[in-house]
Design an enzyme around this catalytic site. Sequence first.
Site, mmCIF file in Angstrom:
data_model
loop_
_atom_site.group_PDB
_atom_site.id
_atom_site.type_symbol
_atom_site.label_atom_id
_atom_site.label_comp_id
_atom_site.label_asym_id
_atom_site.label_seq_id
_atom_site.Cartn_x
_atom_site.Cartn_y
_atom_site.Cartn_z
ATOM 1 N N SER A 115 30.772 36.670 29.517
ATOM 2 C CA SER A 115 31.317 35.749 28.516
ATOM 3 C C SER A 115 30.648 34.378 28.606
ATOM 4 O O SER A 115 30.227 33.948 29.691
ATOM 5 C CB SER A 115 32.819 35.597 28.786
ATOM 6 O OG SER A 115 33.338 34.523 28.054
ATOM 7 N N TYR A 139 39.659 32.928 34.105
ATOM 8 C CA TYR A 139 39.012 34.013 33.349
ATOM 9 C C TYR A 139 37.494 33.929 33.483
ATOM 10 O O TYR A 139 36.817 34.896 33.857
ATOM 11 C CB TYR A 139 39.432 33.955 31.873
ATOM 12 C CG TYR A 139 38.554 34.800 30.975
ATOM 13 C CD1 TYR A 139 38.512 36.187 31.126
ATOM 14 C CD2 TYR A 139 37.738 34.205 29.995
ATOM 15 C CE1 TYR A 139 37.675 36.960 30.315
ATOM 16 C CE2 TYR A 139 36.915 34.971 29.188
ATOM 17 C CZ TYR A 139 36.890 36.344 29.359
ATOM 18 O OH TYR A 139 36.063 37.106 28.573
ATOM 19 N N LYS A 143 34.770 36.480 35.452
ATOM 20 C CA LYS A 143 33.586 37.110 34.848
ATOM 21 C C LYS A 143 32.341 36.801 35.682
ATOM 22 O O LYS A 143 31.492 37.660 35.875
ATOM 23 C CB LYS A 143 33.406 36.586 33.410
ATOM 24 C CG LYS A 143 34.406 37.174 32.436
ATOM 25 C CD LYS A 143 34.034 38.596 32.099
ATOM 26 C CE LYS A 143 35.130 39.356 31.431
ATOM 27 N NZ LYS A 143 34.806 40.743 31.176
HETATM 28 N N1 NAD Z 1 36.590 39.061 22.205
HETATM 29 C C1 NAD Z 1 35.705 38.115 22.537
HETATM 30 O O1 NAD Z 1 35.417 37.205 21.745
HETATM 31 C C2 NAD Z 1 35.038 38.153 23.896
HETATM 32 C C3 NAD Z 1 34.166 37.110 24.239
HETATM 33 C C4 NAD Z 1 33.530 37.160 25.474
HETATM 34 C C5 NAD Z 1 33.719 38.232 26.325
HETATM 35 N N2 NAD Z 1 34.577 39.223 25.969
HETATM 36 C C6 NAD Z 1 34.762 40.342 26.909
HETATM 37 O O2 NAD Z 1 34.538 41.545 26.196
HETATM 38 C C7 NAD Z 1 35.359 42.596 26.715
HETATM 39 C C8 NAD Z 1 36.120 43.246 25.587
HETATM 40 O O3 NAD Z 1 36.877 42.240 24.913
HETATM 41 P P1 NAD Z 1 37.861 42.657 23.728
HETATM 42 O O4 NAD Z 1 38.062 41.444 22.901
HETATM 43 O O5 NAD Z 1 37.394 43.906 23.110
HETATM 44 O O6 NAD Z 1 39.192 42.904 24.552
HETATM 45 P P2 NAD Z 1 40.278 44.077 24.374
HETATM 46 O O7 NAD Z 1 41.486 43.629 25.137
HETATM 47 O O8 NAD Z 1 40.443 44.414 22.947
HETATM 48 O O9 NAD Z 1 39.587 45.293 25.124
HETATM 49 C C9 NAD Z 1 39.654 45.460 26.517
HETATM 50 C C10 NAD Z 1 40.022 46.912 26.776
HETATM 51 O O10 NAD Z 1 40.022 47.136 28.181
HETATM 52 C C11 NAD Z 1 41.177 47.880 28.531
HETATM 53 N N3 NAD Z 1 41.473 47.539 29.927
HETATM 54 C C12 NAD Z 1 41.779 46.330 30.452
HETATM 55 N N4 NAD Z 1 41.950 46.428 31.778
HETATM 56 C C13 NAD Z 1 41.740 47.718 32.118
HETATM 57 C C14 NAD Z 1 41.763 48.444 33.334
HETATM 58 N N5 NAD Z 1 42.095 47.875 34.502
HETATM 59 N N6 NAD Z 1 41.487 49.769 33.315
HETATM 60 C C15 NAD Z 1 41.178 50.383 32.143
HETATM 61 N N7 NAD Z 1 41.152 49.759 30.961
HETATM 62 C C16 NAD Z 1 41.433 48.435 30.943
HETATM 63 C C17 NAD Z 1 42.251 47.441 27.545
HETATM 64 O O11 NAD Z 1 43.283 48.391 27.390
HETATM 65 C C18 NAD Z 1 41.424 47.264 26.273
HETATM 66 O O12 NAD Z 1 41.358 48.461 25.534
HETATM 67 C C19 NAD Z 1 36.210 41.960 27.789
HETATM 68 O O13 NAD Z 1 35.603 42.203 29.037
HETATM 69 C C20 NAD Z 1 36.165 40.485 27.452
HETATM 70 O O14 NAD Z 1 36.339 39.686 28.602
HETATM 71 C C21 NAD Z 1 35.241 39.210 24.785
#
Ligand code: NAD
Length: 325
Positions: A115, A139, A143
Amino acid sequence: MVLVTGGAGYIGSHTVCALTEAGFGCLVLDNLEKGHIEAVKGVPAIRGDLRSPSDIEQAFCSYGVTSVVHLAAYSEVGESVQFPDKYFENNVTGTRNLLDAMETHGVDKIVFSSSAAVYGEPKTATIDESHPTAPSSPYGESKLRAEREITSRDIKSVCLRYFNASGASPTHNIGEDHSPETHLVPRLLLSLLGRTTFQIYGSDYDTPDGTCVRDYVHVSDLARAHVDAVRFLENSPGNHVFNLGSGHGASVSEVVAAAAKVTHKSISPLVTGRRPGDPSRLVASNELAKKVLGWAPVHQDLETIVEHAWHWHRRFPDGYKGVII
Ligand SMILES: NC(=O)c1ccc[n+]([C@@H]2O[C@H](COP(=O)([O-])OP(=O)(O)OC[C@H]3O[C@@H](n4cnc5c(N)ncnc54)[C@H](O)[C@@H]3O)[C@@H](O)[C@H]2O)c1
């Protein structure tokens, strides 16, 4: 077979579609705490948790996993300040467990969802990968620690540092459905559908219109970058980091204006005080991803991003509750 952790989540489900369309077999591992089984399209899925080594073992034993795309994590900055240990346990220990299983099973390629939060307060107008890392939230720190866990192992890796993922697939019935929803675009659009409230946090930042500037990158473009990264790792040793952003900043007021244009609604949001820890501007330099991965965002235009999100939210105002599989 590519193991996609968090494949039932927002970015994960789009990534599974992109990998499948590119000809890769996928296996999803997700605990469904935040994800939606309805978002997993036509690929096998295991309901399991990265904090449980036996759940991970099940995934590696059942299918011939050859590489991993690791998205599963908690990702709420505010919540991480309240409950830092919860974030370190899921995001860092979960990653460590996954890496242990990869080692045991001789899997040596991982693409990791990192991130822009690893950079903290920006020191330059656009952020490139050489910008110092100084996370301003647990957070972001989780990461960064997960990245370090990955690079400490004898495996090939790509860490993708996403900026603000937004939009929805223009071709599949998948989109953003978080609970609670904290991201700007869905909150704004869901407020127009009477599902939530929307406010602007601060209009006195040192930006042209006083509202925060962010880099909105279409989720389908992000998804495609994972395909590029998986292919790249087939022939590239070592550890690599790439920023994924559009390379352009848009202010909160500009997003509101784009939403008004796309939805044909007049929007006059309430402006409240700043949120602690919000930098005024976070914009990526995406030059390295362009040069090395050959990736470039296709849906650059803010109105297109909002239009695709609007299409999803209008069709499914209650998210996946309204999707029939
Ligand atoms: N959305 C953004 O703008 C953004 C920006 C930077 C980084 N990210 C990173 O991208 C990734 C996905 O983000 P997102 O927005 O799709 O989030 P999201 O919450 O929609 O998806 C995360 C998924 O991981 C699953 N999960 C979480 N912990 C778990 C565990 N211990 N075991 C199994 N499954 C687990 C959740 O059920 C969910 O389906 C994350 O790692 C997040 O930190 C997202």
